[in-house]
Design an enzyme around this catalytic site. Structure first.
Site, mmCIF file in Angstrom:
data_model
loop_
_atom_site.group_PDB
_atom_site.id
_atom_site.type_symbol
_atom_site.label_atom_id
_atom_site.label_comp_id
_atom_site.label_asym_id
_atom_site.label_seq_id
_atom_site.Cartn_x
_atom_site.Cartn_y
_atom_site.Cartn_z
ATOM 1 N N ASN A 53 -23.332 -2.986 -42.898
ATOM 2 C CA ASN A 53 -23.133 -3.052 -41.352
ATOM 3 C C ASN A 53 -24.543 -2.507 -40.596
ATOM 4 O OD1 ASN A 53 -20.601 -3.600 -42.125
ATOM 5 N ND2 ASN A 53 -19.728 -1.520 -41.579
ATOM 6 N N ASP A 54 -24.784 -1.286 -41.225
ATOM 7 C CA ASP A 54 -26.407 -0.674 -40.704
ATOM 8 C C ASP A 54 -27.471 -1.332 -41.132
ATOM 9 O OD1 ASP A 54 -25.698 1.345 -38.515
ATOM 10 O OD2 ASP A 54 -24.831 2.525 -40.322
ATOM 11 N N CYS A 88 -20.354 -1.239 -49.432
ATOM 12 C CA CYS A 88 -18.963 -0.887 -48.500
ATOM 13 C C CYS A 88 -19.045 -1.143 -47.228
ATOM 14 C CB CYS A 88 -19.075 0.816 -48.851
ATOM 15 S SG CYS A 88 -20.534 1.386 -48.056
ATOM 16 N N GLU A 133 -28.951 1.552 -46.014
ATOM 17 C CA GLU A 133 -28.607 1.154 -45.038
ATOM 18 C C GLU A 133 -29.774 0.753 -44.104
ATOM 19 O OE1 GLU A 133 -24.658 2.960 -43.220
ATOM 20 O OE2 GLU A 133 -26.133 4.788 -43.858
ATOM 21 N N ARG A 148 -18.501 10.210 -48.646
ATOM 22 C CA ARG A 148 -19.690 9.974 -47.899
ATOM 23 C C ARG A 148 -19.904 11.576 -47.168
ATOM 24 N NH1 ARG A 148 -21.108 5.490 -43.571
ATOM 25 N NH2 ARG A 148 -19.426 6.344 -42.193
ATOM 26 N N HIS A 171 -12.631 -5.075 -29.334
ATOM 27 C CA HIS A 171 -11.215 -4.859 -29.588
ATOM 28 C C HIS A 171 -10.624 -6.250 -29.840
ATOM 29 C CE1 HIS A 171 -11.714 -1.125 -26.887
ATOM 30 N NE2 HIS A 171 -10.762 -0.608 -28.011
ATOM 31 N N ARG A 210 -15.283 7.916 -45.184
ATOM 32 C CA ARG A 210 -15.868 8.279 -44.081
ATOM 33 C C ARG A 210 -15.673 9.522 -43.334
ATOM 34 N NH1 ARG A 210 -15.385 2.198 -43.030
ATOM 35 N NH2 ARG A 210 -17.606 1.558 -42.311
ATOM 36 N N ARG A 264 -25.340 -3.084 -33.743
ATOM 37 C CA ARG A 264 -24.349 -3.733 -34.221
ATOM 38 C C ARG A 264 -23.141 -3.760 -33.132
ATOM 39 N NH1 ARG A 264 -22.585 1.019 -38.568
ATOM 40 N NH2 ARG A 264 -20.564 0.192 -38.378
HETATM 41 C C1 PEP Z 1 -22.207 0.421 -43.104
HETATM 42 O O1 PEP Z 1 -23.348 0.661 -42.286
HETATM 43 O O2 PEP Z 1 -22.223 -0.779 -43.569
HETATM 44 C C2 PEP Z 1 -21.324 1.257 -43.252
HETATM 45 C C3 PEP Z 1 -20.364 1.293 -44.427
HETATM 46 O O3 PEP Z 1 -21.248 2.566 -42.665
HETATM 47 P P1 PEP Z 1 -20.570 2.532 -41.304
HETATM 48 O O4 PEP Z 1 -20.028 1.346 -40.936
HETATM 49 O O5 PEP Z 1 -19.655 3.634 -41.200
HETATM 50 O O6 PEP Z 1 -21.871 2.873 -40.404
HETATM 51 MG MG MG Z 2 -23.442 2.878 -41.699
#
Ligand code: PEP
Ligand code: MG
Length: 557
Positions: free
Chosen positions: A439-440, A487, A416, A327, A189, A291, A450
């Site tokens: 991110n993943d 992304c 990912e 997606r 947050h 998303r 994460r």
């Molecule tokens: C990612 O994993 O980088 C991604 C863009 O998907 P999300 O953050 O929605 O899992």
């Molecule tokens: Mg992801």
């Protein structure tokens, strides 16, 4: 003269600030044991607890009413937690056994903290909220002022172990000029509110407690660094220069390109028509990540064809002539969807999520693709791209690409899972494009949740192992002339964006608020500098070093 020293954390919001440190001191938690209450005093004790919880909730709600957006949502959510029925029931049970109100609340909160921590993921992140609500209600019961962020008389840098949402919501950016916390992750947050308020912010700072109250600190949000003992004049000059740079972002105009003219598509991440409408005001050239699952988080049953078509159509409408990358449903793990997910999984991040769901329930994918294709009717040919999340095998890629192409749409996959990055050349043969979800990809490469507030050093896309995989995918894409986008959050980091371009990434997709910063940074460097930065990071030992090497190659101070 005092020696200058530097400590590091995970950068969240870039920008520089130089000001005295202001610590948020949490009140000591009362001991959970106390002499038993006589029978006759128990009803009044429960009444006192209920009205204290109500008073705290009312105050938070009142603050929520006069703020907007995520700040308001966060305050309203905390207000609801103060009156949570589960907690009230547990407190009532303990008071009925003779435990005084304060101790009953402390024990009930501990019980829920335990449960939340065991649940992990998003639930574990809410432990900070629980502690915050407990401290506020205890203060109310004891007749003390409500704890929270002290109101400084002069601009200050706020330091804390971790900040509760109610602390960060409504901060005055003129008085709190930067934030650094010892815990918290990039999705906490604290991070969300700091981004919204544009306050430079660093989380997961090691040794933060070494900074004393009132000590002058130079905070560099982009590098994730806090410097103490530096010369005041030099520090003020750096802050002034940074301000000029940040002001210049407002006048940046697209399209994205390096200083010497190499074009890079800058795209936005959206979740529905509303966010897409806001994003259309930026200089973005289209949508790089829609998303879709975020529209269905509250749905108990699968939305009908017409409902889905409407939702997708609203996003297409805001970018009628441009590329939109949709997606397909990324349900599971931190985004559970009732109608799509299994009831229980011990390890949902490694479970049946993303494209894996459709293996068990292929109609979910065909219904979604039918609705996307229908909503995309009349759009320019080749402008509607569809990609699958959480892909890991060649056979599921072949199947997905065939399903997408049979509806006249452009087919791609997200990178990912390390398995896809490792075999990138073979996956690229099967699709029209790939988009790297950093991110993943970081989570799975580093084996680090994460959402964990303890693992920010690992969940850092600057980690050399992650960058090596990205470079491998980008090179594979260049070899066969297939677009490779990014992304994940990494695309929104201006310095990292340059590194990605140097690796050969062809598009970057990010929150619309990040477009100008990334665009301006790219426009300030040449392609050769980007390539030099990409080559430099390959030699880094860790994320901090990778950042430093890239910034040196890019000539960023
Ligand atoms: C990612 O994993 O980088 C991604 C863009 O998907 P999300 O953050 O929605 O899992
Ligand atoms: Mg992801």
């Amino acid at each position: 003269m005092e020696q200058s020293r530097e400590i590091f954390g995970t950068p969240v919001v870039s920008g520089m600030a130089y000001a005295p440190a202001l610590w948020v001191v949490r009140p000591a938690v009362p001991s959970p044991s106390a002499p038993s209450l006589p029978d006759s005093e128990r009803p009044a004790a429960f009444e006192a607890y209920v009205s204290a919880a109500q008073a705290v909730s009312d105050r938070l709600l009142a603050r929520g009413e006069v703020t907007i957006g995520q700040t308001s949502d966060v305050l309203k959510m905390t207000a609801a937690l103060a009156k949570d029925r589960g907690i009230r029931k547990e407190v009532g049970k303990l008071i009925a056994q003779g435990v005084p109100a304060v101790q009953a609340l402390v024990r009930a909160t501990d019980h829920f903290i335990d449960l939340f921590l065991k649940a992990g993921g998003l639930m574990a992140e809410r432990v900070t909220d629980l502690r915050d609500v407990r401290d506020r209600v205890v203060a109310e019961l004891e007749g003390r002022p409500e704890p929270g962020v002290p109101a400084p008389a002069t601009p200050s840098i706020l330091l804390a172990d971790d900040l509760a949402p109610a602390d960060t919501a409504g901060l005055d950016p003129h008085l709190i000029v930067a934030i650094a916390t010892e815990r918290g992750g990039p999705t906490s947050h604290t991070a969300i509110i700091a981004r919204q308020l544009g306050i430079p912010c660093i989380v997961a700072v090691r040794h933060l407690s070494e900074i004393s109250e009132g000590e002058a600190v130079l905070l560099d949000g982009a590098r994730g660094a806090l410097m103490m003992g530096c010369a005041a004049e030099g520090a003020r000059e750096l802050v002034a220069r940074d301000r000029v740079w940040r002001d210049s972002l407002a006048s940046w105009r697209g399209p994205g390109a390096t200083k010497d003219g190499t074009r890079i598509q800058l795209l936005v991440n959206v979740q529905d028509g509303l966010t897409a409408t806001k994003a259309a005001e930026s200089q973005a050239e289209g949508v790089g990540l829609f998303r879709t699952e975020l529209s269905f988080l509250d749905a108990d049953t699968e939305p009908s064809f017409e409902e889905q078509k409407k939702i997708y159509g609203e996003v297409f409408q805001t970018f009628p002539e441009s590329k939109v990358v949709v997606r397909t449903l990324d349900a599971g793990s931190d985004k559970p969807i009732v109608y799509a997910n299994l009831d229980h999984e011990d390890n949902p991040a490694l479970g049946v999520r993303g494209l894996r769901i459709t293996g068990r329930n292929p109609e979910l994918l065909s219904h979604q693709l039918d609705a996307i294709a229908a909503a995309a009717q009349g759009r320019p040919e080749g402008s509607t791209w569809v990609m699958a999340p959480m892909v890991s095998t060649l056979s599921e890629t072949r199947w997905f690409a065939q399903e997408v192409r049979s509806r006249g749409l452009t087919a791609g996959i997200m990178v990912e899972v390390p398995a896809v990055a490792i075999l990138a050349p073979r996956f690229l043969e099967l699709v029209d494009f790939v988009s790297i979800g950093t991110n993943d990809l970081t989570q799975y490469t580093m084996a680090a949740d994460r959402l964990s507030s303890h693992l920010a050093e690992y969940t850092d896309p600057w980690q050399p192992a992650v960058l090596t995989l990205i470079a491998h995918v980008a090179l594979a894409g260049r070899t066969v002339d297939t677009p490779v986008g990014v992304c994940g959050e990494a695309a929104a980091d201006p310095a990292l964006a340059c590194v990605l371009v140097g690796m050969g990434v062809t598009s970057l997709s990010m929150a619309s608020s990040a477009i100008a910063g990334v665009g301006a940074q790219l426009g300030a460097v040449t392609l050769a500098q980007c390539e030099e930065a990409a080559a430099a990071v390959a030699h880094a030992d860790n994320g901090v070093q990778a950042r430093a090497l890239a910034r040196a190659a890019l000539g960023i101070g």
